[in-house]
Design an enzyme around this catalytic site. Structure first.
Site, PDB file in Angstrom:
ATOM      1  N   ASP A  93      -1.477  12.844  20.605  1.00 18.36           N
ATOM      2  CA  ASP A  93      -0.812  14.161  20.660  1.00 18.36           C
ATOM      3  C   ASP A  93      -0.015  14.374  19.385  1.00 18.36           C
ATOM      4  OD1 ASP A  93       0.345  16.505  21.452  1.00 18.36           O
ATOM      5  OD2 ASP A  93       1.640  15.608  22.965  1.00 18.36           O
ATOM      6  N   HIS A  95      -1.751  20.568  16.271  1.00 19.27           N
ATOM      7  CA  HIS A  95      -0.391  20.540  15.698  1.00 19.27           C
ATOM      8  C   HIS A  95      -0.069  19.221  15.010  1.00 19.27           C
ATOM      9  CE1 HIS A  95       1.539  18.210  19.014  1.00 19.27           C
ATOM     10  NE2 HIS A  95       0.650  18.813  19.795  1.00 19.27           N
ATOM     11  N   HIS A 117       4.440  11.483  24.616  1.00 19.09           N
ATOM     12  CA  HIS A 117       5.810  11.809  25.024  1.00 19.09           C
ATOM     13  C   HIS A 117       6.425  10.606  25.759  1.00 19.09           C
ATOM     14  CE1 HIS A 117       5.268  16.454  24.869  1.00 19.09           C
ATOM     15  NE2 HIS A 117       4.378  15.849  24.113  1.00 19.09           N
ATOM     16  N   GLU A 165      -5.604  19.811  21.782  1.00 17.11           N
ATOM     17  CA  GLU A 165      -4.702  18.837  22.393  1.00 17.11           C
ATOM     18  C   GLU A 165      -5.558  17.721  23.002  1.00 17.11           C
ATOM     19  OE1 GLU A 165      -1.497  18.680  22.329  1.00 17.11           O
ATOM     20  OE2 GLU A 165      -0.739  20.702  21.962  1.00 17.11           O
ATOM     21  N   GLU A 182       4.941  22.581  17.551  1.00 14.14           N
ATOM     22  CA  GLU A 182       4.394  22.748  18.907  1.00 14.14           C
ATOM     23  C   GLU A 182       5.275  22.071  19.951  1.00 14.14           C
ATOM     24  OE1 GLU A 182       2.154  22.136  22.545  1.00 14.14           O
ATOM     25  OE2 GLU A 182       3.018  20.581  21.285  1.00 14.14           O
ATOM     26  N   GLU A 183       5.774  20.897  19.609  1.00 18.44           N
ATOM     27  CA  GLU A 183       6.514  20.104  20.605  1.00 18.44           C
ATOM     28  C   GLU A 183       7.875  20.703  20.946  1.00 18.44           C
ATOM     29  OE1 GLU A 183       5.069  18.111  22.310  1.00 18.44           O
ATOM     30  OE2 GLU A 183       3.573  16.965  21.212  1.00 18.44           O
TER      31      GLU A 183
HETATM   32 ZN   LIG Z   1       0.410  18.270  21.742  1.00 13.08          ZN
END
Ligand SMILES: [Zn+2]
Length: 418
Positions: free
Chosen positions: A140, A111, A389, A199, A174-175
């Protein structure tokens, strides 16, 4: 006690567990050299992508990411397509197709969006420190995209065409749960034999070894609605049917239903009822958070709740519960496990150990790809990283060569006629 994990030892250990999985001994030296050569160009690609801020709501940044990745896929010889997402911020997916000379249909997914808001580079700049490269989204999932692009470059240079179709899908949402791309990914995946999802894998020192992942939880939203009857709360309360009281009763009755269904979790988290103090409330409603690690969790929860709802406290009220599935859980099949074990054998060829992780609480698009069970799906073919994140997101550059080797060798093996 520590020991050097030799390919021979790895294979003898694997031989016990791998069953039908083919075991490999010597490394493909040409491919390994190509992976080493591709390390520096991959880092350049990573830097270029990190410099493009692409949060899930940043349509402009996501367009730049789509332009960048589509250009690279075209240069590798793919026919590319920009597919509009069906919901959400309105950014495009990039879907690329390579035509080969073999029989198998392979797919790679990663992604383009990140969790970060526009301006993040000011406080979290791209920077290199030893074997770590920091940057928002670098692991990510820009690392995953980089592995795809550079493994395909290696295979193109090697003249590999032993597949019928090789499809690459990069999505922009995606997130936020892939609201506009999940169904498209599921539909595409069903037309393929194998889907490798890219991922990141957790980097050292948090994880001892790189890994592949076989499971991730899914989500759903529960809603309970009670319909009662309004009446004057002071003058004629008995004429009413109190929806708030019935809601409270049903919440207590159903609070533990998920505990009898392993792989499901339900927690009621919001509620509202009534409009004014002096009226017996006609309507009441509650919302709940649902987590799932089994494919039929929604149906089983619904059945268990419906059973409980039959026992009412306030007569003449009507209670309904809906559970709206979000991203499906990812639970790899036995064929997925065999593919991950093949990954261990491939890692052993280059003298590295690969761990197989069973389940993570985070959600992934592998859930959509794996939903029907038609394709063999395995997760975490991206780079080793940490801090996603969060703050100080980084990738470990020591993972680049092994991950390129793993991806390219795996594609070669999966392309072979079964
Ligand atoms: Zn991801």
């Amino acid at each position: 006690m520590t020991f050097r994990f030799t390919p021979l030892l790895a294979l003898s250990l694997l031989g016990l567990a791998a069953g039908a999985t083919s075991a490999f001994a010597a490394a493909d030296e040409k491919l390994k050299a190509a992976a080493e050569q591709e390390k520096a160009p991959l880092i350049e690609t990573l830097r270029d992508m990190v410099m493009i801020e692409s949060g899930s709501s940043d349509v402009e940044g996501l367009k730049k990411m789509a332009d960048f990745t589509e250009g690279r896929l075209k240069a590798l010889g793919a026919a590319t397509e920009r597919r509009k997402t069906t919901a959400g911020a309105g950014a495009d997916m990039v879907i690329a197709r390579f035509k080969g000379t073999g029989t198998r249909k392979l797919m790679l997914i990663a992604h383009m969006d990140t969790v970060y808001q526009r301006g993040i580079l000011a406080s979290e700049p791209y920077r290199i420190d030893g074997n770590r490269i920091y940057g928002p989204g670098i692991a990510d999932d820009k690392g995953g995209i980089a592995v795809v692009l550079h493994a395909l470059k290696m295979l193109k240079d090697a003249g590999w065409t032993d597949y019928a179709t090789l499809t690459v899908s990069f999505n922009p949402d995606e997130e936020v749960g892939s609201p506009g791309s999940g169904e498209i990914i599921a539909e595409l995946a069903d037309k393929h034999d194998v889907v490798l999802s890219c991922e990141p894998t957790v980097a050292a020192p948090v994880a001892k070894n790189d890994g592949l992942l076989l499971g991730a939880s899914g989500t759903a939203i529960a809603k309970m609605q009670v319909k009662g009857r309004a009446s004057h709360a002071g003058a004629a309360p008995d004429l009413g049917r109190n929806a708030l009281i019935e809601l409270a009763h049903q919440l207590v009755q159903t609070r533990d239903v998920a505990k009898s269904i392993p792989g499901t979790q339900l927690n009621w988290t919001t509620a509202q009822a009534g409009t004014v103090r002096n009226q017996i409330p006609e309507n009441a409603e509650a919302g709940g958070d649902v987590r799932l690690t089994i494919p039929d969790g929604v149906a089983r929860l619904r059945a268990a709740i419906d059973e409980k709802l039959k026992t009412k406290l306030v007569p003449d009220t009507e209670t309904t519960v809906t559970i709206t599935p979000g991203r499906p859980p990812f639970v790899a099949t036995d064929r997925g496990r065999a593919l991950a074990e093949m990954g261990q054998a491939i890692y052993a060829e280059i003298d590295r150990k690969l761990d197989i992780a069973e389940m993570t609480g985070g959600a992934t698009d592998a859930g959509y790809a794996n939903r029907s069970g038609k394709a063999v799906v395995v997760e975490s073919f991206g780079l080793a990283g940490f801090g996603y994140h969060a703050r100080d997101e980084f990738i470990d550059t020591n993972s680049i060569v092994p991950r390129l080797y793993l991806m390219s060798r795996m594609l070669i093996e999966q392309g072979k006629k079964k």
